[in-house]
Design a protein around this motif. Sequence first.
Motif, mmCIF file in Angstrom:
data_model
loop_
_atom_site.group_PDB
_atom_site.id
_atom_site.type_symbol
_atom_site.label_atom_id
_atom_site.label_comp_id
_atom_site.label_asym_id
_atom_site.label_seq_id
_atom_site.Cartn_x
_atom_site.Cartn_y
_atom_site.Cartn_z
ATOM 1 N N VAL A 16 0.985 -1.678 0.148
ATOM 2 C CA VAL A 16 -0.055 -0.155 -0.473
ATOM 3 C C VAL A 16 0.636 1.418 0.169
ATOM 4 O O VAL A 16 1.765 1.006 0.903
ATOM 5 C CB VAL A 16 -0.803 0.022 0.984
ATOM 6 C CG1 VAL A 16 -1.845 1.253 1.706
ATOM 7 C CG2 VAL A 16 -1.653 -1.389 1.366
ATOM 8 N N GLU A 17 0.610 2.192 -1.256
ATOM 9 C CA GLU A 17 0.946 3.820 -0.732
ATOM 10 C C GLU A 17 0.185 4.682 -0.380
ATOM 11 O O GLU A 17 -1.134 4.642 -1.114
ATOM 12 C CB GLU A 17 1.705 3.861 -2.633
ATOM 13 C CG GLU A 17 2.402 5.222 -2.394
ATOM 14 C CD GLU A 17 2.609 5.509 -3.887
ATOM 15 O OE1 GLU A 17 3.088 6.418 -4.267
ATOM 16 O OE2 GLU A 17 2.120 5.067 -5.098
ATOM 17 N N ASN A 18 0.612 4.911 0.235
ATOM 18 C CA ASN A 18 -0.068 6.193 0.978
ATOM 19 C C ASN A 18 0.109 7.643 0.681
ATOM 20 O O ASN A 18 1.443 7.757 -0.203
ATOM 21 C CB ASN A 18 0.328 6.682 2.053
ATOM 22 C CG ASN A 18 -0.163 5.771 3.557
ATOM 23 O OD1 ASN A 18 -0.425 5.074 3.255
ATOM 24 N ND2 ASN A 18 0.954 5.830 4.816
ATOM 25 N N LYS A 19 -1.190 8.108 -0.547
ATOM 26 C CA LYS A 19 -1.551 9.575 -0.849
ATOM 27 C C LYS A 19 -1.925 10.379 -0.036
ATOM 28 O O LYS A 19 -1.493 11.858 -0.744
ATOM 29 C CB LYS A 19 -2.859 9.335 -2.022
ATOM 30 C CG LYS A 19 -1.797 8.070 -3.285
ATOM 31 C CD LYS A 19 -1.276 8.813 -3.496
ATOM 32 C CE LYS A 19 -0.748 7.501 -5.011
ATOM 33 N NZ LYS A 19 0.511 7.875 -5.621
ATOM 34 N N ILE A 31 -8.205 9.669 -3.378
ATOM 35 C CA ILE A 31 -8.058 9.332 -3.178
ATOM 36 C C ILE A 31 -6.538 9.117 -1.725
ATOM 37 O O ILE A 31 -6.345 9.979 -2.184
ATOM 38 C CB ILE A 31 -6.808 9.127 -4.519
ATOM 39 C CG1 ILE A 31 -7.659 8.261 -5.403
ATOM 40 C CG2 ILE A 31 -6.206 7.105 -4.752
ATOM 41 C CD1 ILE A 31 -7.043 7.743 -7.174
ATOM 42 N N VAL A 34 -3.154 3.651 -3.129
ATOM 43 C CA VAL A 34 -3.099 3.009 -3.537
ATOM 44 C C VAL A 34 -2.156 1.460 -3.381
ATOM 45 O O VAL A 34 -0.844 1.526 -2.824
ATOM 46 C CB VAL A 34 -2.256 3.178 -4.995
ATOM 47 C CG1 VAL A 34 -2.547 2.544 -6.437
ATOM 48 C CG2 VAL A 34 -2.901 4.895 -5.608
ATOM 49 N N GLN A 35 -2.933 0.121 -4.021
ATOM 50 C CA GLN A 35 -2.377 -0.631 -3.513
ATOM 51 C C GLN A 35 -1.779 -1.653 -4.381
ATOM 52 O O GLN A 35 -2.314 -1.548 -5.749
ATOM 53 C CB GLN A 35 -3.657 -1.517 -3.068
ATOM 54 C CG GLN A 35 -2.831 -3.235 -2.062
ATOM 55 C CD GLN A 35 -4.011 -3.402 -1.077
ATOM 56 O OE1 GLN A 35 -5.662 -3.599 -1.558
ATOM 57 N NE2 GLN A 35 -3.887 -4.126 0.106
ATOM 58 N N TYR A 36 -1.142 -2.601 -4.589
ATOM 59 C CA TYR A 36 -0.575 -3.239 -5.762
ATOM 60 C C TYR A 36 0.258 -4.325 -5.235
ATOM 61 O O TYR A 36 0.306 -4.541 -4.290
ATOM 62 C CB TYR A 36 1.204 -2.645 -6.023
ATOM 63 C CG TYR A 36 1.012 -0.989 -6.459
ATOM 64 C CD1 TYR A 36 0.691 -0.326 -7.435
ATOM 65 C CD2 TYR A 36 1.015 0.501 -5.075
ATOM 66 C CE1 TYR A 36 0.631 0.516 -7.801
ATOM 67 C CE2 TYR A 36 1.010 1.000 -5.887
ATOM 68 C CZ TYR A 36 0.777 1.813 -7.077
ATOM 69 O OH TYR A 36 0.952 3.051 -7.458
ATOM 70 N N LYS A 42 -1.115 -1.576 -9.862
ATOM 71 C CA LYS A 42 -1.641 -1.840 -9.240
ATOM 72 C C LYS A 42 -3.663 -2.642 -9.571
ATOM 73 O O LYS A 42 -3.835 -2.897 -9.621
ATOM 74 C CB LYS A 42 -2.409 -0.303 -9.633
ATOM 75 C CG LYS A 42 -3.258 0.519 -8.753
ATOM 76 C CD LYS A 42 -3.740 1.381 -9.548
ATOM 77 C CE LYS A 42 -3.059 3.097 -10.200
ATOM 78 N NZ LYS A 42 -3.637 3.626 -10.524
ATOM 79 N N LYS A 44 -5.795 -1.977 -6.679
ATOM 80 C CA LYS A 44 -6.477 -1.357 -6.007
ATOM 81 C C LYS A 44 -6.295 0.763 -5.560
ATOM 82 O O LYS A 44 -5.672 0.465 -4.872
ATOM 83 C CB LYS A 44 -7.535 -1.940 -4.721
ATOM 84 C CG LYS A 44 -9.288 -1.995 -3.891
ATOM 85 C CD LYS A 44 -9.832 -1.935 -3.874
ATOM 86 C CE LYS A 44 -10.611 -1.229 -3.217
ATOM 87 N NZ LYS A 44 -12.081 -0.565 -4.080
ATOM 88 N N GLU A 45 -7.737 1.592 -5.652
ATOM 89 C CA GLU A 45 -7.192 2.519 -5.249
ATOM 90 C C GLU A 45 -8.254 2.365 -3.912
ATOM 91 O O GLU A 45 -9.739 2.129 -4.433
ATOM 92 C CB GLU A 45 -7.402 3.281 -6.403
ATOM 93 C CG GLU A 45 -6.845 3.594 -7.013
ATOM 94 C CD GLU A 45 -6.780 4.575 -8.402
ATOM 95 O OE1 GLU A 45 -8.046 5.583 -9.228
ATOM 96 O OE2 GLU A 45 -5.602 5.231 -8.925
ATOM 97 N N TYR A 46 -7.526 3.254 -2.985
ATOM 98 C CA TYR A 46 -9.246 3.242 -1.830
ATOM 99 C C TYR A 46 -9.583 5.105 -1.277
ATOM 100 O O TYR A 46 -8.024 5.594 -1.650
ATOM 101 C CB TYR A 46 -8.269 2.741 -0.641
ATOM 102 C CG TYR A 46 -8.657 1.364 -0.452
ATOM 103 C CD1 TYR A 46 -9.781 0.116 -0.482
ATOM 104 C CD2 TYR A 46 -7.050 1.104 -1.003
ATOM 105 C CE1 TYR A 46 -8.971 -0.658 0.061
ATOM 106 C CE2 TYR A 46 -7.024 -0.722 -0.828
ATOM 107 C CZ TYR A 46 -7.628 -1.385 -1.010
ATOM 108 O OH TYR A 46 -8.170 -2.141 -0.730
#
Length: 78
Positions: A16-19, A31, A34-36, A42, A44-46
Motif C-alpha cells: 500500500v502506498e499512502n497518498k 484517493i 493505492v494498493q499493488y 495496481k 485497488k485505489e481506496y
Amino acid sequence: MGNEWNRIRAEKGGYVENKVQIMDKVKKGDILFVQYDAFGKKIKEYITDNDGVVASIKDYPYSEPGDSLGRVIYTNNK
C-alpha cells in the motif's frame, strides 16, 4: 474535529502506498491509498466517502485483507 469516522480497510493483500498524511483535509472521492500486488501492478485505489480530516494511516507498507489502512474523521449533521 468531527462526530464520526470512517475506517478504510484493505480488501486484498498487497503493498500500500499512502497518498495522504495525517491531518490532511480530504474531499469525498479523493484517493487515500493505492494498493499493488507483488509485481507492482495496481490492484485497488481506496477513496474517501466523506469530506474530512485524515486521523490515522498505516505506516507499514504490506497489508493483508481486512487490515486497517487509515481513518477519516468527518462531521455528520444528521
